[in-house]
Design a protein around this motif. Structure first.
Motif, PDB file in Angstrom:
ATOM      1  N   ALA A  63       4.534  -0.432   9.904  1.00 47.25           N
ATOM      2  CA  ALA A  63       3.836  -1.681   9.573  1.00 47.25           C
ATOM      3  C   ALA A  63       3.178  -1.642   8.202  1.00 47.25           C
ATOM      4  N   LYS A  64       3.148  -0.462   7.596  1.00 49.43           N
ATOM      5  CA  LYS A  64       2.524  -0.252   6.278  1.00 49.43           C
ATOM      6  C   LYS A  64       1.040  -0.624   6.264  1.00 49.43           C
ATOM      7  N   ASP A  65       0.374  -0.407   7.407  1.00 50.24           N
ATOM      8  CA  ASP A  65      -1.069  -0.640   7.446  1.00 50.24           C
ATOM      9  C   ASP A  65      -1.855   0.644   7.703  1.00 50.24           C
ATOM     10  N   SER A  66      -1.135   1.766   7.828  1.00 51.58           N
ATOM     11  CA  SER A  66      -1.782   3.056   8.060  1.00 51.58           C
ATOM     12  C   SER A  66      -1.012   4.172   7.370  1.00 51.58           C
ATOM     13  N   VAL A  67      -1.765   5.186   6.961  1.00 52.51           N
ATOM     14  CA  VAL A  67      -1.168   6.410   6.432  1.00 52.51           C
ATOM     15  C   VAL A  67      -1.170   7.430   7.577  1.00 52.51           C
ATOM     16  N   VAL A  68      -0.002   7.985   7.877  1.00 54.47           N
ATOM     17  CA  VAL A  68       0.123   8.992   8.929  1.00 54.47           C
ATOM     18  C   VAL A  68       0.103  10.361   8.266  1.00 54.47           C
ATOM     19  N   MET A  69      -0.752  11.262   8.776  1.00 50.27           N
ATOM     20  CA  MET A  69      -0.958  12.556   8.136  1.00 50.27           C
ATOM     21  C   MET A  69      -0.574  13.696   9.070  1.00 50.27           C
ATOM     22  N   THR A  70       0.278  14.583   8.575  1.00 51.77           N
ATOM     23  CA  THR A  70       0.654  15.797   9.306  1.00 51.77           C
ATOM     24  C   THR A  70      -0.058  16.968   8.649  1.00 51.77           C
ATOM     25  N   PHE A  71      -0.900  17.659   9.411  1.00 52.34           N
ATOM     26  CA  PHE A  71      -1.754  18.706   8.851  1.00 52.34           C
ATOM     27  C   PHE A  71      -1.144  20.093   9.018  1.00 52.34           C
ATOM     28  N   ILE A  91      -5.772   1.467   6.583  1.00 51.58           N
ATOM     29  CA  ILE A  91      -5.983   0.915   5.246  1.00 51.58           C
ATOM     30  C   ILE A  91      -7.002  -0.221   5.278  1.00 51.58           C
ATOM     31  N   ASP A  92      -6.950  -1.102   6.266  1.00 55.31           N
ATOM     32  CA  ASP A  92      -7.899  -2.217   6.354  1.00 55.31           C
ATOM     33  C   ASP A  92      -9.322  -1.734   6.628  1.00 55.31           C
ATOM     34  N   PRO A 103       0.828  -1.209   0.000  1.00 54.72           N
ATOM     35  CA  PRO A 103       0.000   0.000   0.000  1.00 54.72           C
ATOM     36  C   PRO A 103       0.860   1.255   0.000  1.00 54.72           C
ATOM     37  N   THR A 104       0.321   2.319  -0.542  1.00 53.17           N
ATOM     38  CA  THR A 104       1.027   3.601  -0.588  1.00 53.17           C
ATOM     39  C   THR A 104       0.161   4.683   0.045  1.00 53.17           C
TER      40      THR A 104
END
Length: 199
Positions: A124-132, A164-165, A37-38
Protein backbone atom coordinates in the motif's frame (compact mmCIF):
# COMPACT_ATOMS: atom_id res chain seq x y z
CA UNK A 1 -11.07 48.65 -42.91
CA UNK A 2 -7.95 46.72 -43.76
CA UNK A 3 -6.28 47.94 -40.56
CA UNK A 4 -9.27 46.86 -38.50
CA UNK A 5 -9.20 43.45 -40.16
CA UNK A 6 -5.48 43.12 -39.47
CA UNK A 7 -6.02 44.09 -35.82
CA UNK A 8 -8.79 41.51 -35.46
CA UNK A 9 -6.58 38.87 -37.08
CA UNK A 10 -3.65 39.78 -34.81
CA UNK A 11 -5.91 39.73 -31.74
CA UNK A 12 -7.28 36.30 -32.68
CA UNK A 13 -3.79 34.97 -33.27
CA UNK A 14 -2.66 36.18 -29.86
CA UNK A 15 -5.73 34.58 -28.26
CA UNK A 16 -4.98 31.24 -29.93
CA UNK A 17 -1.32 31.36 -28.86
CA UNK A 18 -2.31 32.33 -25.30
CA UNK A 19 -4.82 29.50 -25.01
CA UNK A 20 -2.33 27.02 -26.42
CA UNK A 21 0.30 28.03 -23.89
CA UNK A 22 -2.25 27.87 -21.07
CA UNK A 23 -3.34 24.38 -22.06
CA UNK A 24 0.25 23.21 -22.37
CA UNK A 25 0.97 24.60 -18.90
CA UNK A 26 -2.03 22.77 -17.43
CA UNK A 27 -0.98 19.61 -19.21
CA UNK A 28 2.52 19.89 -17.69
CA UNK A 29 1.00 20.29 -14.24
CA UNK A 30 -1.09 17.17 -14.73
CA UNK A 31 1.98 15.21 -15.81
CA UNK A 32 3.88 16.02 -12.58
CA UNK A 33 3.85 12.74 -10.65
CA UNK A 34 2.90 12.80 -6.98
CA UNK A 35 5.98 11.88 -5.00
CA UNK A 36 5.58 8.42 -3.58
CA UNK A 37 7.03 7.73 -0.13
CA UNK A 38 10.27 5.79 0.06
CA UNK A 39 12.05 3.75 2.72
CA UNK A 40 14.07 6.88 3.59
CA UNK A 41 10.95 8.19 5.39
CA UNK A 42 11.96 6.13 8.43
CA UNK A 43 15.27 7.98 8.87
CA UNK A 44 15.27 10.43 11.79
CA UNK A 45 15.19 10.96 15.54
CA UNK A 46 12.76 9.07 17.77
CA UNK A 47 11.54 8.96 21.35
CA UNK A 48 9.14 6.61 23.08
CA UNK A 49 9.04 3.53 25.28
CA UNK A 50 10.77 0.18 25.56
CA UNK A 51 8.78 -2.63 27.20
CA UNK A 52 10.26 -5.80 28.68
CA UNK A 53 8.05 -8.83 28.22
CA UNK A 54 8.06 -12.11 30.10
CA UNK A 55 9.37 -14.58 30.81
CA UNK A 56 12.39 -13.13 32.59
CA UNK A 57 14.06 -15.08 35.36
CA UNK A 58 15.58 -12.70 37.86
CA UNK A 59 18.31 -13.59 40.33
CA UNK A 60 15.89 -13.02 43.21
CA UNK A 61 12.46 -13.71 41.71
CA UNK A 62 10.56 -14.84 38.63
CA UNK A 63 8.82 -12.02 36.78
CA UNK A 64 6.00 -12.88 34.40
CA UNK A 65 4.35 -9.56 33.53
CA UNK A 66 5.39 -6.81 31.16
CA UNK A 67 7.03 -3.75 32.67
CA UNK A 68 5.37 -0.34 32.49
CA UNK A 69 7.94 0.82 29.95
CA UNK A 70 11.21 2.69 29.99
CA UNK A 71 11.71 6.06 28.28
CA UNK A 72 14.04 5.68 25.34
CA UNK A 73 15.35 7.61 22.36
CA UNK A 74 16.98 6.40 19.15
CA UNK A 75 18.38 7.57 15.85
CA UNK A 76 17.36 5.68 12.73
CA UNK A 77 19.99 5.81 10.02
CA UNK A 78 19.71 4.39 6.51
CA UNK A 79 20.76 0.90 7.66
CA UNK A 80 20.62 0.80 11.47
CA UNK A 81 18.79 1.89 14.61
CA UNK A 82 21.24 3.52 17.02
CA UNK A 83 20.77 3.85 20.77
CA UNK A 84 23.14 6.21 22.62
CA UNK A 85 21.69 5.04 25.97
CA UNK A 86 20.35 1.52 25.65
CA UNK A 87 18.46 0.58 28.85
CA UNK A 88 20.14 -2.47 30.35
CA UNK A 89 18.72 -2.18 33.88
CA UNK A 90 16.42 -5.19 33.44
CA UNK A 91 19.30 -7.35 32.24
CA UNK A 92 21.49 -6.29 35.15
CA UNK A 93 18.68 -6.96 37.63
CA UNK A 94 18.29 -10.42 36.16
CA UNK A 95 21.92 -11.46 36.46
CA UNK A 96 23.23 -9.63 39.53
CA UNK A 97 22.56 -9.91 43.25
CA UNK A 98 20.19 -7.13 44.31
CA UNK A 99 22.83 -5.47 46.54
CA UNK A 100 25.14 -4.97 43.52
CA UNK A 101 22.59 -3.83 40.92
CA UNK A 102 22.94 -0.09 41.54
CA UNK A 103 26.74 -0.22 41.55
CA UNK A 104 26.85 -2.24 38.32
CA UNK A 105 24.44 0.07 36.49
CA UNK A 106 26.57 3.03 37.59
CA UNK A 107 29.78 1.31 36.45
CA UNK A 108 28.33 0.59 33.01
CA UNK A 109 27.38 4.20 32.32
CA UNK A 110 25.70 4.91 28.97
CA UNK A 111 25.51 1.72 26.91
CA UNK A 112 25.62 2.27 23.15
CA UNK A 113 23.93 -0.29 20.91
CA UNK A 114 23.16 -0.47 17.20
CA UNK A 115 20.75 -2.80 15.36
CA UNK A 116 21.14 -3.27 11.62
CA UNK A 117 18.08 -3.48 9.38
CA UNK A 118 16.91 -3.74 5.77
CA UNK A 119 13.83 -1.81 4.70
CA UNK A 120 11.15 -2.28 2.04
CA UNK A 121 7.85 -0.52 1.30
CA UNK A 122 4.62 -2.43 1.90
CA UNK A 123 2.21 -2.94 -1.02
CA UNK A 124 0.00 0.00 0.00
CA UNK A 125 3.09 2.24 0.25
CA UNK A 126 1.93 3.60 3.60
CA UNK A 127 4.45 1.74 5.78
CA UNK A 128 8.12 0.85 5.80
CA UNK A 129 8.69 -2.83 6.67
CA UNK A 130 11.95 -3.47 8.53
CA UNK A 131 13.87 -6.74 8.83
CA UNK A 132 16.35 -6.56 11.70
CA UNK A 133 19.72 -8.26 12.08
CA UNK A 134 20.82 -7.62 15.68
CA UNK A 135 24.29 -8.53 16.91
CA UNK A 136 25.07 -9.61 20.50
CA UNK A 137 25.17 -6.87 23.13
CA UNK A 138 28.52 -7.05 24.90
CA UNK A 139 29.06 -5.48 28.31
CA UNK A 140 32.14 -5.31 30.52
CA UNK A 141 31.63 -4.63 34.21
CA UNK A 142 34.54 -3.82 36.51
CA UNK A 143 33.91 -3.63 40.25
CA UNK A 144 37.02 -3.41 42.43
CA UNK A 145 39.42 -5.92 40.88
CA UNK A 146 36.65 -8.14 39.56
CA UNK A 147 35.81 -7.87 35.83
CA UNK A 148 32.79 -9.58 34.32
CA UNK A 149 32.34 -9.91 30.57
CA UNK A 150 28.67 -10.26 29.67
CA UNK A 151 27.34 -11.27 26.27
CA UNK A 152 23.62 -10.94 25.55
CA UNK A 153 22.48 -12.95 22.52
CA UNK A 154 19.77 -11.07 20.62
CA UNK A 155 17.58 -12.00 17.66
CA UNK A 156 14.60 -10.49 15.85
CA UNK A 157 12.05 -13.00 14.57
CA UNK A 158 9.32 -10.44 13.77
CA UNK A 159 9.54 -7.59 11.28
CA UNK A 160 9.24 -4.02 12.48
CA UNK A 161 7.11 -1.34 10.86
CA UNK A 162 7.08 2.42 10.45
CA UNK A 163 3.73 4.07 9.73
CA UNK A 164 4.32 6.99 7.37
CA UNK A 165 1.09 8.84 8.31
CA UNK A 166 1.46 8.40 12.07
CA UNK A 167 5.28 8.65 12.08
CA UNK A 168 5.31 5.71 14.49
CA UNK A 169 8.01 3.03 14.66
CA UNK A 170 7.29 -0.35 16.30
CA UNK A 171 9.55 -3.38 16.54
CA UNK A 172 10.79 -6.03 18.96
CA UNK A 173 14.01 -7.91 19.69
CA UNK A 174 14.39 -11.18 21.60
CA UNK A 175 16.92 -11.82 24.32
CA UNK A 176 17.81 -15.47 23.70
CA UNK A 177 20.43 -15.98 26.38
CA UNK A 178 23.16 -14.43 28.49
CA UNK A 179 26.70 -15.61 29.21
CA UNK A 180 28.92 -14.28 31.98
CA UNK A 181 32.63 -14.88 31.36
CA UNK A 182 31.52 -17.43 28.72
CA UNK A 183 29.38 -19.32 31.24
CA UNK A 184 25.71 -19.45 30.13
CA UNK A 185 23.10 -18.12 32.52
CA UNK A 186 20.25 -20.61 32.71
CA UNK A 187 16.66 -19.81 31.81
CA UNK A 188 17.13 -16.23 30.72
CA UNK A 189 14.83 -15.29 27.86
CA UNK A 190 12.89 -12.12 27.22
CA UNK A 191 11.58 -9.75 24.59
CA UNK A 192 12.18 -6.01 24.38
CA UNK A 193 9.51 -4.21 22.35
CA UNK A 194 9.80 -0.62 21.16
CA UNK A 195 7.03 1.89 20.49
CA UNK A 196 8.48 5.22 19.34
CA UNK A 197 7.41 8.37 17.53
CA UNK A 198 9.47 10.32 15.05
CA UNK A 199 10.32 13.81 16.30
Amino acid sequence: MKNESKLKHLFMSLMVVGCSLGMASCSDDDDDPVKEPTVEAVIGEYSGKMYVAAPVTYASESKAEQTGGTDISATVKNDSVYFAKFPVDDIVKAIAPSELVEAIIGALGDVKYEIGYKATMNTAKDSVVMTFDPKPLELKISLSENTQEIKVDISATDKGSYSIDKKKLKFAINVDGVTINEEPLKDFKSQFSFDMNQK
